[in-house]
Write an enzyme that holds these catalytic residues in place. Structure first.
Site, PDB file in Angstrom:
ATOM      1  N   LYS A 103      -0.992  -6.409   2.949  1.00 42.73           N
ATOM      2  CA  LYS A 103      -0.057  -5.890   3.971  1.00 42.73           C
ATOM      3  C   LYS A 103      -0.510  -6.198   5.387  1.00 42.73           C
ATOM      4  O   LYS A 103       0.317  -6.371   6.287  1.00 42.73           O
ATOM      5  CB  LYS A 103       0.121  -4.374   3.809  1.00 42.73           C
ATOM      6  CG  LYS A 103      -1.179  -3.584   3.842  1.00 42.73           C
ATOM      7  CD  LYS A 103      -1.479  -3.030   2.488  1.00 42.73           C
ATOM      8  CE  LYS A 103      -2.866  -2.488   2.385  1.00 42.73           C
ATOM      9  NZ  LYS A 103      -3.063  -1.679   1.194  1.00 42.73           N
ATOM     10  N   VAL A 130       3.133  -2.556  -0.311  1.00 42.53           N
ATOM     11  CA  VAL A 130       3.589  -1.251   0.181  1.00 42.53           C
ATOM     12  C   VAL A 130       3.794  -0.302  -0.990  1.00 42.53           C
ATOM     13  O   VAL A 130       4.511  -0.622  -1.936  1.00 42.53           O
ATOM     14  CB  VAL A 130       4.927  -1.372   0.960  1.00 42.53           C
ATOM     15  CG1 VAL A 130       5.342  -0.003   1.506  1.00 42.53           C
ATOM     16  CG2 VAL A 130       4.800  -2.378   2.099  1.00 42.53           C
ATOM     17  N   GLY A 185     -11.121   4.258  -5.454  1.00 44.03           N
ATOM     18  CA  GLY A 185     -10.555   2.909  -5.236  1.00 44.03           C
ATOM     19  C   GLY A 185      -9.293   2.921  -4.403  1.00 44.03           C
ATOM     20  O   GLY A 185      -8.563   1.938  -4.357  1.00 44.03           O
ATOM     21  N   LYS A 203       2.347  -1.144   6.663  1.00 44.78           N
ATOM     22  CA  LYS A 203       3.403  -0.938   5.658  1.00 44.78           C
ATOM     23  C   LYS A 203       4.733  -0.586   6.337  1.00 44.78           C
ATOM     24  O   LYS A 203       5.806  -1.029   5.904  1.00 44.78           O
ATOM     25  CB  LYS A 203       2.975   0.162   4.694  1.00 44.78           C
ATOM     26  CG  LYS A 203       1.792  -0.256   3.825  1.00 44.78           C
ATOM     27  CD  LYS A 203       1.163   0.937   3.135  1.00 44.78           C
ATOM     28  CE  LYS A 203       0.049   0.511   2.193  1.00 44.78           C
ATOM     29  NZ  LYS A 203      -0.745   1.646   1.701  1.00 44.78           N
TER      30      LYS A 203
HETATM   31  P1  NDP Z   1     -11.781  -5.096  -2.898  1.00 45.88           P
HETATM   32  O1  NDP Z   1     -12.647  -5.005  -1.699  1.00 45.88           O
HETATM   33  O2  NDP Z   1     -12.056  -4.185  -4.036  1.00 45.88           O
HETATM   34  O3  NDP Z   1     -11.790  -6.593  -3.464  1.00 45.88           O
HETATM   35  C1  NDP Z   1     -11.745  -7.708  -2.600  1.00 45.88           C
HETATM   36  C2  NDP Z   1     -12.028  -8.964  -3.406  1.00 45.88           C
HETATM   37  O4  NDP Z   1     -11.922 -10.082  -2.551  1.00 45.88           O
HETATM   38  C3  NDP Z   1     -13.429  -9.005  -4.004  1.00 45.88           C
HETATM   39  O5  NDP Z   1     -13.369  -9.520  -5.303  1.00 45.88           O
HETATM   40  C4  NDP Z   1     -14.185  -9.970  -3.100  1.00 45.88           C
HETATM   41  O6  NDP Z   1     -15.189 -10.703  -3.761  1.00 45.88           O
HETATM   42  C5  NDP Z   1     -13.076 -10.911  -2.689  1.00 45.88           C
HETATM   43  N1  NDP Z   1     -13.349 -11.555  -1.409  1.00 45.88           N
HETATM   44  C6  NDP Z   1     -13.587 -10.979  -0.218  1.00 45.88           C
HETATM   45  N2  NDP Z   1     -13.775 -11.911   0.729  1.00 45.88           N
HETATM   46  C7  NDP Z   1     -13.660 -13.107   0.121  1.00 45.88           C
HETATM   47  C8  NDP Z   1     -13.766 -14.442   0.553  1.00 45.88           C
HETATM   48  N3  NDP Z   1     -14.026 -14.748   1.829  1.00 45.88           N
HETATM   49  N4  NDP Z   1     -13.582 -15.420  -0.346  1.00 45.88           N
HETATM   50  C9  NDP Z   1     -13.328 -15.141  -1.643  1.00 45.88           C
HETATM   51  N5  NDP Z   1     -13.224 -13.874  -2.117  1.00 45.88           N
HETATM   52  C10 NDP Z   1     -13.377 -12.882  -1.240  1.00 45.88           C
HETATM   53  O7  NDP Z   1     -10.282  -4.906  -2.357  1.00 45.88           O
HETATM   54  P2  NDP Z   1      -9.027  -4.298  -3.129  1.00 45.88           P
HETATM   55  O8  NDP Z   1      -8.935  -4.876  -4.479  1.00 45.88           O
HETATM   56  O9  NDP Z   1      -8.996  -2.818  -2.970  1.00 45.88           O
HETATM   57  O10 NDP Z   1      -7.823  -4.829  -2.211  1.00 45.88           O
HETATM   58  C11 NDP Z   1      -7.381  -6.159  -2.285  1.00 45.88           C
HETATM   59  C12 NDP Z   1      -6.069  -6.293  -1.539  1.00 45.88           C
HETATM   60  O11 NDP Z   1      -5.105  -5.426  -2.127  1.00 45.88           O
HETATM   61  C13 NDP Z   1      -6.131  -5.885  -0.057  1.00 45.88           C
HETATM   62  O12 NDP Z   1      -5.214  -6.675   0.670  1.00 45.88           O
HETATM   63  C14 NDP Z   1      -5.666  -4.453  -0.067  1.00 45.88           C
HETATM   64  O13 NDP Z   1      -5.160  -4.039   1.164  1.00 45.88           O
HETATM   65  C15 NDP Z   1      -4.590  -4.554  -1.130  1.00 45.88           C
HETATM   66  N6  NDP Z   1      -4.225  -3.310  -1.772  1.00 45.88           N
HETATM   67  C16 NDP Z   1      -5.178  -2.495  -2.288  1.00 45.88           C
HETATM   68  C17 NDP Z   1      -4.840  -1.328  -2.925  1.00 45.88           C
HETATM   69  C18 NDP Z   1      -5.858  -0.406  -3.491  1.00 45.88           C
HETATM   70  O14 NDP Z   1      -5.459   0.696  -3.921  1.00 45.88           O
HETATM   71  N7  NDP Z   1      -7.130  -0.755  -3.545  1.00 45.88           N
HETATM   72  C19 NDP Z   1      -3.423  -0.943  -3.046  1.00 45.88           C
HETATM   73  C20 NDP Z   1      -2.488  -1.888  -2.490  1.00 45.88           C
HETATM   74  C21 NDP Z   1      -2.885  -3.025  -1.865  1.00 45.88           C
HETATM   75  P3  NDP Z   1     -16.485  -9.985  -4.422  1.00 45.88           P
HETATM   76  O15 NDP Z   1     -15.941  -9.241  -5.600  1.00 45.88           O
HETATM   77  O16 NDP Z   1     -17.373 -11.081  -4.778  1.00 45.88           O
HETATM   78  O17 NDP Z   1     -16.991  -9.065  -3.350  1.00 45.88           O
HETATM   79  N1  HSE Z   2      -5.700   2.030   1.130  1.00 50.95           N
HETATM   80  C1  HSE Z   2      -4.355   2.054   0.707  1.00 50.95           C
HETATM   81  C2  HSE Z   2      -3.900   3.474   0.530  1.00 50.95           C
HETATM   82  C3  HSE Z   2      -4.213   1.312  -0.593  1.00 50.95           C
HETATM   83  O1  HSE Z   2      -4.740   4.388   0.549  1.00 50.95           O
HETATM   84  O2  HSE Z   2      -2.704   3.713   0.421  1.00 50.95           O
HETATM   85  C4  HSE Z   2      -2.779   1.150  -1.017  1.00 50.95           C
HETATM   86  O3  HSE Z   2      -2.103   0.280  -0.199  1.00 50.95           O
END
Ligand code: NDP
Ligand code: HSE
Length: 437
Positions: A103, A130, A185, A203
């Site tokens: 987002k 979102v 998480g 969002k």
């Molecule tokens: P995390 O921090 O858990 O995971 C991020 C991932 O990206 C990791 O696997 C990391 O690698 C990888 N990464 C980071 N930098 C790089 C890079 N430069 N090159 C390659 N890989 C990279 O994040 P989330 O899973 O929580 O979130 C991911 C996306 O989803 C974000 O945009 C977030 O805003 C969105 N989102 C998250 C939600 C949630 O509830 N968590 C809900 C809705 C959207 P490594 O594992 O090696 O560190």
């Molecule tokens: N950090 C975000 C939240 C993840 O707490 O809503 C979902 O987008």
């Protein structure tokens, strides 16, 4: 259908698990099997628990992965603006379809992604960006395209809702509740994005863009977070039969010159316990959409967390994969209305103001005079004497004032002027009030 997965953290790892556990059903629904061509991460050697995938697919070179000819769909679960924007633009311009949960990037520079998708002929889907698992963007961008959306109001950040709910129901402290939300998480990599309202503002920009056919960016959104909400505010809200929520409000309006406008804001607000959003607890999200013909629609569900977000990602993967197999792409971005964004000062809101004042004759009249000077009408006033001596003679007193609706600029100027009164010892808190009691 070959997928490149960028990121394998909270969301990406659940995407991998779902791809594995649902593989036969997904293949049947799409009409072709889904295969993981590669997974790009930052730390190849990181312990990722039991992941049902060949370790050989991991790479630390996302650019190389998105450029590969054997990749049809790029799924981005990393986050942030760069380098994610460059990866996705590269993929889209090369004709690949993109599914992203990012987002921040969409709100900052969605136009560049949409333009790249139009240029390359692939799809750009972002349902997970979102409100987590809740199907909300597809209804806005498809189902409601025959109607005229007038307002979108919601709770779109799970972390802050979790914190505010905990403060309200269990009396938990802010830091303790944030730590729990992070463990579960829900929080962003930097939870400042959640608690300072940046995540909700991103969002809100995405929702407003879709609802009003206008490019709205994060910078267009008035943003306040929850870091200044205190236990006293929560108690004060309870005493009024209210609760505090971080709300996103995007609305059509009309400027003084008669032109149609949009206003988009994110801030904590008191809402009455009878309001449907008041009962949305934990990390759940809920969004009201009001449209002229449809009336009021409410979308509710898990707004954060690995598995719920992966559900939305996989839904998009199925949609873009079907489109590719059929040789079609979804409708392009709709931004034809191009409505101007109205400044926050013109938004009509109500304030709840707590003042510490000197309890002596004439104080209430002076305070009321400040409201009158700014053309702000007072709805209710409550005074409690905090002192232990003779009440009404230079002791401390608490004054709680709730206003009628007024332009935000007039309310802000009123608060500023109250701070300058010598009988006002401090303005203890200022919160907006939304929803009718
Ligand atoms: P995390 O921090 O858990 O995971 C991020 C991932 O990206 C990791 O696997 C990391 O690698 C990888 N990464 C980071 N930098 C790089 C890079 N430069 N090159 C390659 N890989 C990279 O994040 P989330 O899973 O929580 O979130 C991911 C996306 O989803 C974000 O945009 C977030 O805003 C969105 N989102 C998250 C939600 C949630 O509830 N968590 C809900 C809705 C959207 P490594 O594992 O090696 O560190
Ligand atoms: N950090 C975000 C939240 C993840 O707490 O809503 C979902 O987008």
């Amino acid at each position: 259908m070959r997928l490149a997965l960028l990121g394998c953290g909270t969301v990406g790892s659940e995407v991998v698990r779902l791809l594995h556990s649902q593989s036969a059903d997904l293949a049947a629904r799409i009409g072709a099997p889904l295969e993981i061509a590669g997974i790009a991460v930052r730390r190849i050697g990181r312990d990722r628990g039991e992941l049902p995938v060949d370790p050989a697919v991991f790479t630390s070179d996302p650019f190389d992965l998105v450029k590969r000819d054997d990749v049809d769909v790029v799924v981005e679960c990393v986050g942030g603006i760069e380098p994610a924007r460059s990866w996705l633009v590269e993929a889209l311009r090369a004709g690949k379809s993109v599914v992203t949960a990012n987002k921040v990037l969409l709100a900052e520079d969605g136009g560049t992604l949409h333009d790249a998708a139009a240029q390359g002929g692939g799809d750009l889907y972002y349902e997970a960006a979102v409100a987590g698992a809740i199907p909300l963007l597809r209804p806005l961008r498809e189902s409601l395209h025959g109607d005229r959306v007038t307002q979108v109001t919601g709770i779109v950040n799970g972390t802050t809702n979790f914190i505010l709910s905990a403060m309200d129901t269990t009396g938990a402290g802010f830091a303790e509740a944030l730590a729990e939300a992070t463990d579960l998480g829900y929080a962003e990599a930097d939870p400042t994005a959640d608690v300072e309202g940046f995540d909700a503002a991103a969002k809100a920009a995405i929702l407003a863009s879709l609802a009003f056919h206008t490019r709205v960016g994060a910078a267009d959104v008035h943003r306040e977070g929850i870091t200044e909400v205190t236990a006293a505010d929560v108690a004060s809200a309870k005493a009024m039969g209210c609760t505090i929520k971080l709300l996103c409000i995007a609305a059509r309006g009309t400027a003084a010159d008669g032109r149609e406008t949009v206003s988009v804001r994110v801030h904590p607000a008191m809402i009455p316990l009878t309001h449907p959003l008041a009962s949305v607890g934990d990390a759940f999200n809920a969004v009201f959409v009001e449209a002229e013909a449809a009336g009021q629609l409410m979308f509710y569900g898990p707004g954060a967390g690995g598995a719920p977000t992966a559900s939305a990602v996989l839904g998009d993967v199925v949609a873009v994969s079907r489109n590719r197999l059929a040789g079609v792409r979804a409708a392009s971005e709709s931004a034809y209305a191009d409505l101007p964004v109205r400044p926050m000062g013109e938004a009509l809101t109500r304030y709840h103001i707590s003042l510490d004042v000197t309890d002596r004759p004439g104080v209430l009249a002076a305070v009321a005079g400040v409201f009158a000077q700014h053309d702000v009408s007072i709805a209710t006033v409550r005074q409690g004497s905090a002192g232990s001596g003779v009440a009404g003679r230079d002791e401390d007193a608490d004054l709680v004032i709730v206003t009628h609706v007024a332009p935000d600029a007039a309310l802000a100027a009123t608060v500023q002027a109250l701070r300058g009164l010598d009988t006002v010892r401090s303005v203890a808190s200022v919160l907006r009030v939304e929803g009718s009691a």
